[in-house]
Enzyme design. Sequence first.
Site, PDB file in Angstrom:
ATOM      1  CG  HIS A  51     -30.857  27.702 -41.135  1.00  0.00           C
ATOM      2  ND1 HIS A  51     -32.010  27.561 -40.772  1.00  0.00           N
ATOM      3  CD2 HIS A  51     -31.245  29.275 -41.713  1.00  0.00           C
ATOM      4  CE1 HIS A  51     -33.078  28.170 -41.065  1.00  0.00           C
ATOM      5  NE2 HIS A  51     -32.598  29.327 -41.551  1.00  0.00           N
ATOM      6  CG  ASP A  70     -34.403  24.787 -39.293  1.00  0.00           C
ATOM      7  OD1 ASP A  70     -35.120  25.360 -40.401  1.00  0.00           O
ATOM      8  OD2 ASP A  70     -33.275  25.434 -39.217  1.00  0.00           O
TER       9      ASP A  70
END
Length: 380
Positions: free
Chosen positions: A234, A206
């Site tokens: 996440h 990410d």
Amino acid sequence: MEYLELLLKGLVVLFPIAFCCMLITYKWSFRKIEKEPTKVLVTGAAGMLAQYDILLAFPGQIGYAILPMIARGVMLGPDQPVTLHLFDNIKQADEALNGIKMELIDAAFPLLKGVIATTDIVEACKDVNIAVMLGGFPRKEGMERTDMMSKNVSMYMAQALALGKHAAADCKVLVFAKPSNTNALILKEFAPSISEKNITCLTRLDHNRALSQIAKRLKVHASDVKNIIIWGNHSSTHYPDVNHATFTTKDGERLVREHVADDHWLKTEFIKTVQHRGLAIIKARKASSALSAASAACDHIRDWVFGTPKGTWVSMGVCSDGSYGIEPGLIYSFPVRCENGKWSIVQGLKIDEFSRAKMDATAKELIEEASFAKSCLNEQ
């Protein structure tokens, strides 16, 4: 005169000795003193469970991408030999694991000193120094997130027990399989012999995605951008924060937010793009983002082992110590600096009202996941 003769004779004797010493030193400088191999466990290495309607093939794709990266030194450096431990959860994976082992051997990687391919979790965990946990039960079409989590609880409990008992005492663990934060939390609970500081989950993917989106917007290279933060889980609730990010120009470092000069984009489209990038890639290539995920996992471990560059931090899912008001004990993504094989949470960053709300929302999801995981454990 006698002294001069004695001096000359002494020089005649000492010169060849000195020359030999210099020659030996010169030749020794070219001698390669090989390090002991680092033992790296990769779970979900074969991705075979999909064929038996248990798992999707995505873990296997990532495993197939990451194994040559590790063997080439991308994760641990160009002078660190490795032994790979490949593990998958069911007996039917034996043949596929052996096929991957044959390919790794055939590639003749100079750093690869051995390959263990097994469906025995004890053998897989034996003395490993690094564990990359790719295997897990992903969410399938029509499945509730809680159903996926309940299946992962038992799987990660068994793997945690094996790691705790058989891995090296200083084993570093990186959990990737979703829900990665909560899977890491289960590992922490059931592998108490492994320090909670050594159990992490992957949010570097990410982080890298956020860097690339900002670089694209500013028309610079991703390597010119630094100190973006991924806060939280996440999942689609994670928060990419650019409030402290900078980028390098010929005139020095500049603040990202000031040069983007579009708060609406930063608070809407940018966040949404980063949060849903994985789904966009699956839609485009009909498969997961295996290559970028494998690269991010190597980035995560490499920075953890060798340290982050001075003045730079990265995002890692780590055990909260209460920093920034996040509940202690949660596995939550923070900005961290790494040095001497250890990470530390960056302290003292200002948090605005918008960021506070986003950080709390993703923490709330993690607290709910943790609560559900505990209820599943009570039923074991």
